[in-house]
Design a protein around this motif. Structure first.
Motif, PDB file in Angstrom:
ATOM      1  N   ALA A  62      33.074  11.248  19.838  1.00 55.43           N
ATOM      2  CA  ALA A  62      32.542  13.066  20.478  1.00 55.43           C
ATOM      3  C   ALA A  62      30.444  12.794  19.816  1.00 55.43           C
ATOM      4  O   ALA A  62      30.544  14.222  20.050  1.00 55.43           O
ATOM      5  N   SER A  63      30.526  11.980  19.733  1.00 54.07           N
ATOM      6  CA  SER A  63      28.706  11.649  19.830  1.00 54.07           C
ATOM      7  C   SER A  63      28.669  10.989  20.667  1.00 54.07           C
ATOM      8  O   SER A  63      29.054   9.775  21.215  1.00 54.07           O
ATOM      9  N   LEU A  64      27.208  11.096  21.576  1.00 51.13           N
ATOM     10  CA  LEU A  64      26.975  10.219  22.692  1.00 51.13           C
ATOM     11  C   LEU A  64      26.159   9.504  22.586  1.00 51.13           C
ATOM     12  O   LEU A  64      26.354   7.727  22.569  1.00 51.13           O
ATOM     13  N   TYR A  65      25.635   9.422  20.945  1.00 52.10           N
ATOM     14  CA  TYR A  65      24.586   8.319  20.046  1.00 52.10           C
ATOM     15  C   TYR A  65      24.850   7.360  19.045  1.00 52.10           C
ATOM     16  O   TYR A  65      24.361   6.179  19.169  1.00 52.10           O
ATOM     17  N   SER A  66      26.059   8.358  18.499  1.00 48.04           N
ATOM     18  CA  SER A  66      25.867   7.999  16.804  1.00 48.04           C
ATOM     19  C   SER A  66      26.912   6.422  16.827  1.00 48.04           C
ATOM     20  O   SER A  66      25.769   5.521  15.699  1.00 48.04           O
ATOM     21  N   VAL A  67      27.751   5.769  18.156  1.00 46.42           N
ATOM     22  CA  VAL A  67      27.916   4.486  17.656  1.00 46.42           C
ATOM     23  C   VAL A  67      27.157   4.253  17.744  1.00 46.42           C
ATOM     24  O   VAL A  67      26.767   3.004  17.568  1.00 46.42           O
ATOM     25  N   PHE A  68      25.342   4.335  19.030  1.00 44.73           N
ATOM     26  CA  PHE A  68      25.029   3.191  19.053  1.00 44.73           C
ATOM     27  C   PHE A  68      24.135   2.521  17.696  1.00 44.73           C
ATOM     28  O   PHE A  68      23.234   2.336  17.633  1.00 44.73           O
ATOM     29  N   ASN A  69      23.738   3.984  17.160  1.00 41.01           N
ATOM     30  CA  ASN A  69      22.935   4.167  15.917  1.00 41.01           C
ATOM     31  C   ASN A  69      23.322   3.074  14.653  1.00 41.01           C
ATOM     32  O   ASN A  69      22.515   2.607  13.805  1.00 41.01           O
ATOM     33  N   VAL A  70      24.421   3.081  14.438  1.00 41.29           N
ATOM     34  CA  VAL A  70      25.433   2.736  13.591  1.00 41.29           C
ATOM     35  C   VAL A  70      25.600   1.366  13.696  1.00 41.29           C
ATOM     36  O   VAL A  70      25.097   0.847  12.486  1.00 41.29           O
ATOM     37  N   LEU A  71      25.770   0.286  15.245  1.00 41.38           N
ATOM     38  CA  LEU A  71      25.590  -0.419  15.247  1.00 41.38           C
ATOM     39  C   LEU A  71      24.629  -1.386  15.177  1.00 41.38           C
ATOM     40  O   LEU A  71      24.364  -2.069  14.431  1.00 41.38           O
ATOM     41  N   GLU A  72      23.855  -0.943  15.409  1.00 42.94           N
ATOM     42  CA  GLU A  72      22.218  -0.823  14.847  1.00 42.94           C
ATOM     43  C   GLU A  72      21.757  -0.704  13.742  1.00 42.94           C
ATOM     44  O   GLU A  72      21.197  -1.559  12.800  1.00 42.94           O
ATOM     45  N   HIS A  73      22.611  -0.137  12.815  1.00 45.71           N
ATOM     46  CA  HIS A  73      22.542  -0.093  11.496  1.00 45.71           C
ATOM     47  C   HIS A  73      23.121  -0.920  10.587  1.00 45.71           C
ATOM     48  O   HIS A  73      22.540  -1.578   9.823  1.00 45.71           O
ATOM     49  N   TYR A  74      23.864  -1.620  11.198  1.00 46.87           N
ATOM     50  CA  TYR A  74      24.607  -2.703  10.895  1.00 46.87           C
ATOM     51  C   TYR A  74      24.267  -4.254  10.782  1.00 46.87           C
ATOM     52  O   TYR A  74      24.268  -5.239  10.917  1.00 46.87           O
ATOM     53  N   GLY A  75      23.033  -4.141  12.209  1.00 41.48           N
ATOM     54  CA  GLY A  75      22.146  -5.248  12.672  1.00 41.48           C
ATOM     55  C   GLY A  75      23.653  -6.236  13.349  1.00 41.48           C
ATOM     56  O   GLY A  75      23.382  -7.140  13.309  1.00 41.48           O
ATOM     57  N   ILE A  76      24.466  -5.879  14.183  1.00 37.23           N
ATOM     58  CA  ILE A  76      24.916  -6.018  15.698  1.00 37.23           C
ATOM     59  C   ILE A  76      24.734  -5.486  16.478  1.00 37.23           C
ATOM     60  O   ILE A  76      25.940  -6.592  17.971  1.00 37.23           O
ATOM     61  N   ARG A  77      24.411  -4.927  17.035  1.00 35.86           N
ATOM     62  CA  ARG A  77      24.288  -4.137  18.500  1.00 35.86           C
ATOM     63  C   ARG A  77      23.961  -5.310  19.450  1.00 35.86           C
ATOM     64  O   ARG A  77      24.699  -5.192  20.345  1.00 35.86           O
ATOM     65  N   ASP A  78      23.487  -6.151  19.447  1.00 36.72           N
ATOM     66  CA  ASP A  78      22.828  -7.517  20.519  1.00 36.72           C
ATOM     67  C   ASP A  78      24.095  -8.850  20.768  1.00 36.72           C
ATOM     68  O   ASP A  78      23.479  -8.963  21.320  1.00 36.72           O
ATOM     69  N   TYR A  79      25.440  -7.852  19.635  1.00 34.70           N
ATOM     70  CA  TYR A  79      25.840  -9.080  20.285  1.00 34.70           C
ATOM     71  C   TYR A  79      26.740  -8.346  21.648  1.00 34.70           C
ATOM     72  O   TYR A  79      27.749  -9.602  21.951  1.00 34.70           O
ATOM     73  N   PHE A  80      26.896  -7.326  21.713  1.00 38.95           N
ATOM     74  CA  PHE A  80      27.776  -6.532  22.538  1.00 38.95           C
ATOM     75  C   PHE A  80      26.723  -6.188  23.391  1.00 38.95           C
ATOM     76  O   PHE A  80      26.111  -5.555  23.679  1.00 38.95           O
TER      77      PHE A  80
END
Length: 251
Positions: free
Chosen positions: A136-154
């Motif tokens: 129910a958030s527009l940006y939280s998933v993106f922020n969490v993926l960045e925090h985990y350091g795995i955003r660039d895999y997707f």
């Protein structure tokens, strides 16, 4: 040929749970956040939280029955905070901030062991990777993926808050497929629930659906039709590599 793997977020790539302590922290934080934006709440913390949870329950009942998702600027003034007599426009203006705070405070989140190594191995094998998540958030998933350091895999991250469709609705799967330029029969979906993830992937025609159990699996699947069974069940994300190798050997 299977060439694309899409993952659920909460409960799958990350462990997720909530408790009385996270609820207390969320109530305190929401009141503080509202106050910082000049929005005063006349009741005490306990009454405030009871009202919020009533709104959460009403929204959950609507969204899960319809398999649809509203935007944060609708959810917070129309459901979560509706009964508190707050100005809808003021609440709507900070709704995404409220939504993001909720997602990372009410829910305790930790990246599952071995996720980054598994994603790297899958990328080395040539798989396209994506995320399909109810949020129910527009940006939280993106922020969490960045925090985990795995955003660039997707190559793609498809969210219910953006598409308006919630899993198991076929719409959210179809949008992700188009964005990844993938055919459903060539896709694997990995998720922690039969009611949303396995059902949704199978109804969308995915070639394979894999379940990994989480702390919330039984809660979410309490009333699930038993017909929605996964093609494989794993207990750790790295186990997915063994499932793929076994399938390749069988072909």
């Amino acid at each position: 040929m299977l060439d694309t793997i899409q993952f659920d977020m909460g409960g799958t790539l990350e462990d997720i749970w909530y408790s009385d302590e996270t609820a207390k922290q969320t109530a305190q934080g929401l009141l503080s956040l509202l106050s910082r934006h000049g929005i005063s709440v006349s009741c005490g913390q306990e009454s405030f939280w009871d009202s919020v949870m009533q709104g959460v329950s009403r929204y959950k009942a609507w969204s899960e029955a319809a398999s649809l998702e509203k935007k944060p600027e609708e959810i917070w003034p129309m459901y979560y905070l509706e009964n508190l007599g707050l100005h809808p426009g003021k609440v709507g203006a900070i709704a995404e901030e409220l939504a993001d705070f909720w997602e990372v405070t009410y829910y305790h989140r930790e990246l599952r062991p071995g996720v980054q190594q598994t994603l790297e191995a899958l990328r080395q094998r040539g798989y396209k990777l994506g995320v399909i998540s109810n949020t129910a958030s527009l940006y939280s998933v993106f922020n969490v993926l960045e925090h985990y350091g795995i955003r660039d895999y997707f190559q793609d991250v498809t969210l219910s808050s953006v598409t308006g469709y919630r899993k198991p609705h076929h719409g959210i799967f179809e949008i992700s497929l188009r964005q990844l330029q993938a055919k459903p029969e060539n896709c694997i979906y990995v998720g922690d629930t039969r009611s949303r993830d396995i059902r949704g992937a199978k109804q969308a025609g995915f070639g394979m659906a894999v379940q990994i159990r989480s702390a919330l699996t039984d809660q979410k699947d309490a009333a699930t039709d038993p017909m929605w069974q996964p093609d494989a069940v794993i207990t750790r994300i790295p186990d997915l590599l063994d499932v793929l190798s076994a399938r390749e050997d069988a072909l």
